[in-house]
Design an enzyme around this catalytic site. Structure first.
Site, PDB file in Angstrom:
ATOM      1  N   HIS A 298       0.840  -1.202   0.000  1.00 28.73           N
ATOM      2  CA  HIS A 298       0.000   0.000   0.000  1.00 28.73           C
ATOM      3  C   HIS A 298       0.873   1.250   0.000  1.00 28.73           C
ATOM      4  O   HIS A 298       0.621   2.208  -0.745  1.00 28.73           O
ATOM      5  CB  HIS A 298      -0.928  -0.024   1.208  1.00 28.73           C
ATOM      6  CG  HIS A 298      -1.581   1.294   1.500  1.00 28.73           C
ATOM      7  ND1 HIS A 298      -2.496   1.869   0.648  1.00 28.73           N
ATOM      8  CD2 HIS A 298      -1.425   2.146   2.545  1.00 28.73           C
ATOM      9  CE1 HIS A 298      -2.884   3.033   1.150  1.00 28.73           C
ATOM     10  NE2 HIS A 298      -2.257   3.237   2.300  1.00 28.73           N
TER      11      HIS A 298
ATOM     12  N   HIS B 143       3.980   7.004   5.102  1.00 32.33           N
ATOM     13  CA  HIS B 143       2.787   7.728   5.560  1.00 32.33           C
ATOM     14  C   HIS B 143       1.961   7.006   6.623  1.00 32.33           C
ATOM     15  O   HIS B 143       1.291   7.651   7.417  1.00 32.33           O
ATOM     16  CB  HIS B 143       1.910   8.152   4.373  1.00 32.33           C
ATOM     17  CG  HIS B 143       0.991   7.084   3.858  1.00 32.33           C
ATOM     18  ND1 HIS B 143       1.357   6.196   2.887  1.00 32.33           N
ATOM     19  CD2 HIS B 143      -0.285   6.768   4.198  1.00 32.33           C
ATOM     20  CE1 HIS B 143       0.346   5.379   2.641  1.00 32.33           C
ATOM     21  NE2 HIS B 143      -0.666   5.701   3.427  1.00 32.33           N
TER      22      HIS B 143
ATOM     23  N   GLU C 207       0.920   5.856  12.267  1.00 30.46           N
ATOM     24  CA  GLU C 207      -0.458   5.530  12.588  1.00 30.46           C
ATOM     25  C   GLU C 207      -0.613   4.047  12.978  1.00 30.46           C
ATOM     26  O   GLU C 207      -1.287   3.727  13.929  1.00 30.46           O
ATOM     27  CB  GLU C 207      -1.335   5.858  11.361  1.00 30.46           C
ATOM     28  CG  GLU C 207      -2.814   5.663  11.553  1.00 30.46           C
ATOM     29  CD  GLU C 207      -3.428   6.690  12.481  1.00 30.46           C
ATOM     30  OE1 GLU C 207      -2.786   7.742  12.690  1.00 30.46           O
ATOM     31  OE2 GLU C 207      -4.522   6.426  12.997  1.00 30.46           O
ATOM     32  N   ASP C 208       0.034   3.189  12.218  1.00 30.98           N
ATOM     33  CA  ASP C 208      -0.274   1.758  12.312  1.00 30.98           C
ATOM     34  C   ASP C 208       0.830   0.864  12.865  1.00 30.98           C
ATOM     35  O   ASP C 208       0.664  -0.336  12.912  1.00 30.98           O
ATOM     36  CB  ASP C 208      -0.656   1.222  10.916  1.00 30.98           C
ATOM     37  CG  ASP C 208      -1.918   1.880  10.386  1.00 30.98           C
ATOM     38  OD1 ASP C 208      -2.755   2.257  11.218  1.00 30.98           O
ATOM     39  OD2 ASP C 208      -2.046   2.013   9.162  1.00 30.98           O
TER      40      ASP C 208
ATOM     41  N   ASP D  16      -2.901   8.229  -1.426  1.00 31.95           N
ATOM     42  CA  ASP D  16      -3.264   7.208  -0.431  1.00 31.95           C
ATOM     43  C   ASP D  16      -4.730   6.810  -0.612  1.00 31.95           C
ATOM     44  O   ASP D  16      -5.079   5.636  -0.672  1.00 31.95           O
ATOM     45  CB  ASP D  16      -3.009   7.822   0.963  1.00 31.95           C
ATOM     46  CG  ASP D  16      -3.575   7.002   2.095  1.00 31.95           C
ATOM     47  OD1 ASP D  16      -3.381   5.780   2.101  1.00 31.95           O
ATOM     48  OD2 ASP D  16      -4.205   7.607   3.001  1.00 31.95           O
TER      49      ASP D  16
ATOM     50  N   ASP E 112     -21.429  13.573 -25.707  1.00 34.14           N
ATOM     51  CA  ASP E 112     -20.020  13.440 -25.332  1.00 34.14           C
ATOM     52  C   ASP E 112     -19.739  12.159 -24.560  1.00 34.14           C
ATOM     53  O   ASP E 112     -18.839  12.097 -23.749  1.00 34.14           O
ATOM     54  CB  ASP E 112     -19.545  14.670 -24.548  1.00 34.14           C
ATOM     55  CG  ASP E 112     -20.318  14.869 -23.254  1.00 34.14           C
ATOM     56  OD1 ASP E 112     -21.366  14.188 -23.079  1.00 34.14           O
ATOM     57  OD2 ASP E 112     -19.897  15.682 -22.424  1.00 34.14           O
TER      58      ASP E 112
HETATM   59 MN    MN Z   1      -2.587   4.738   3.870  1.00 33.77          MN
END
Ligand code: MN
Length: 559
Positions: free
Chosen positions: A42, A66, A70-71, A132, A253
């Site tokens: 990811h 990133h 957080e994780d 992300d 279109d």
């Molecule tokens: Mn992420």
């Protein structure tokens, strides 16, 4: 850890990116995404998008890192030690944005979008967040149902519009399309069934049109060009179908031909070529080169009666316009050595912050200035905080829980005893920051304190506090709230009477707000309005006034 043979080139070609990759891979070791893949995939996908947008090395490293804070067990401090201030600033920004959750309160959407920008502080943070989100949307089908809905809604309402305003219409449309099956599954199914054949026959038809244009462009001296098709996005097609009674044949279109030519002059020349081949449909020529869309989009659109009188749309643009249309703000990384030749946008309807965004895009000339222009500082004097229900409240910078409380309701302000910010009790003078979730604690019969004036920032809060404090003081002194009483005094005509009456009021320290003499048939009548603090004062005044010479009658009423 050595880089594997499968490490993408954008990582192995940059020592910084390679270092960030190793760090992230180690931190996410053993973690898997809901898809079953190793978590690092990811991060790599996110960074790959950021790299395709040609953002700088620091942004690519931040994209790889990133989700680390957080994780995983890694902290922002660890990232700071290893990668320095700029990268940790970007990672912290993305981590903050991850805490914003949109739960579908319509009226809040605009403030919510502003809050995302205000909290991001740097345009690269927004772009990494978009990359992300793109990958999360691509893998959304493996998520639990509830989560799918929430993330899809947030994407459609917050991130897709933000991408659009940053000039990334391609990404914006892609995000909307990815959200659609989760938000409108029935409609999406209907489109899949009904549109495919139409697309295929349109593309086959355009293949027939192509050679005619190609030879005509060459005859007119345009030798360098590219022609491709642009299929209308499902989500925008669906919105259009709603306006056209779901009749696909009335959408011209559905598929458009796109011409990419070297210069602006070639764009207009190509328009002439097309119009000499087929008559244009009146009112359908749109010159977004002379008049770019507010988000910066430039192109010429025209619709013509083509072979078999089939109504067909063409879009003409240069390579740079094309890339800007695809990558928006990000395209300026690739083009930053050129000065943008864009005209000033004159759309008064446009929101200020979009204008500001456009302006900084246009006004950088060197690289350093460009990096500085990435700072989102047009919300410098505003903050965006959130109620426990998820509503976003816009306040001046430096605002405190007291300002927030009075913004919610006067009574909430008046009965405020404390505040919780992000679940923690804080003093009332606490300075709020964007993204804070504010919960006001109240208590019945609690009264505002004069000391609040030291840290209440908004005029509304200050006014309410002053008013409430004034009333309290009176009550404390055993006084009734101030009342206006009108005395009616009937008296015989006598020189100096009004002066004597006024003197009686003055001696009793009663403030006259209005004095008036009315002539009636029988005798003059004086009406004196004054401020009375206590009811007993009225009785005293009646007695005093009656003592005056020539006074016949005295009465009173509340005004
Ligand atoms: Mn992420």
């Amino acid at each position: 850890m050595a880089l594997g043979a499968t490490t993408p080139n954008f990582i192995s070609s940059s020592p910084l990116a390679a270092r960030a990759y190793d760090f992230a891979k180690k931190a996410h070791e053993g973690q898997r995404r809901a898809t079953g893949e190793p978590y690092i995939n990811h991060a790599v996908e996110t960074a790959k998008t950021v790299s395709a947008w040609k953002l700088d090395e620091n942004a690519i490293a931040a994209a790889l890192l990133h989700d680390v804070a957080e994780d995983t067990n890694c902290t922002l401090d660890d990232v700071q030690k290893e990668f320095g201030d700029e990268i940790v600033f970007l990672v912290a920004g993305i981590t903050k944005l991850g805490k914003i959750k949109y739960r579908g309160i319509e009226a809040q959407i605009e403030n919510m979008r502003k809050m995302v920008l205000a909290m991001a502080e740097d345009i690269r943070v927004v772009l990494i967040k978009l990359a992300d989100r793109l990958h999360n949307m691509e893998t959304l089908s493996v998520m639990p149902n509830q989560k799918q809905k929430r993330i899809a809604l947030e994407t459609a309402e917050i991130y897709a519009p933000l991408a659009y305003r940053l000039g990334m219409q391609n990404l914006s449309g892609h995000l909307r399309d990815l959200a659609m099956p989760f938000l409108n599954p029935k409609e999406y199914g209907w489109l899949l069934e009904n549109v495919k054949d139409h697309y295929e026959s349109r593309v086959a038809y355009l293949e027939r049109v192509k050679p005619t244009i190609e030879s005509s462009l060459r005859e007119n001296g345009i030798h360098q060009f590219r022609i491709d098709f642009r299929a209308k996005r499902y989500s925008s097609l669906y919105n259009k179908l709603l306006r056209y009674n779901m009749d696909i044949d009335s959408i011209y279109d559905l598929v458009a031909l796109r011409l990419i030519v070297p210069s602006v002059n070639d764009c207009y020349a190509a328009l002439g070529v097309i119009h000499s081949l087929w008559p244009p449909m009146p009112g359908r020529i749109k010159d977004y080169i002379a008049m770019p869309k507010p988000n910066g989009y430039r192109s010429i659109h025209t619709t013509v009666f083509c072979f078999d009188n089939k109504i067909t749309e063409f879009q003409i643009r240069t390579q740079q316009m094309h890339e800007e249309g695809e990558f928006g703000i990000a395209a300026h990384w690739a083009y930053k050595e050129h000065k943008s030749s864009q005209e000033l946008i004159k759309n008064a309807q446009e929101l200020t912050w979009v204008k500001q965004l456009r302006q900084w895009q246009e006004h950088f000339s060197d690289s350093k200035q460009f990096m500085e222009s990435l700072k989102i500082d047009f919300f410098r004097d505003r903050i965006f905080v959130v109620t426990p229900r998820g509503e976003v409240i816009d306040l001046p910078a430096g605002a405190t829980p007291i300002d927030f409380a009075y913004r919610i309701h006067t009574e909430v302000g008046n009965s405020c005893v404390g505040a919780k910010i992000n679940g923690k009790i804080v003093p009332l003078e606490f300075e709020l920051r964007s993204g804070d979730v504010v919960h006001i604690l109240t208590q019945k019969n609690k009264k505002p304190s004069e000391s609040w004036l030291r840290f209440a920032k908004t005029a509304a809060a200050r006014d309410h506090i002053r008013g409430a404090v004034r009333t309290q003081k009176r009550t404390l002194l055993g006084m009734q709230p101030r009342k206006i009483v009108e005395f009616k005094i009937a008296a015989g005509d006598r020189i100096g009477l009004l002066k004597d009456v006024c003197a009686v009021f003055a001696a009793s320290k009663i403030n006259i707000v209005k004095a008036q003499t009315v002539s009636t048939a029988s005798m003059p009548l004086m009406k004196i309005q004054c401020e009375i603090k206590e009811t007993r004062e009225i009785e005293k005044m009646l007695i005093k006034l009656k003592r005056l010479k020539e006074i016949k009658e005295v009465g009173y009423r509340y005004v």
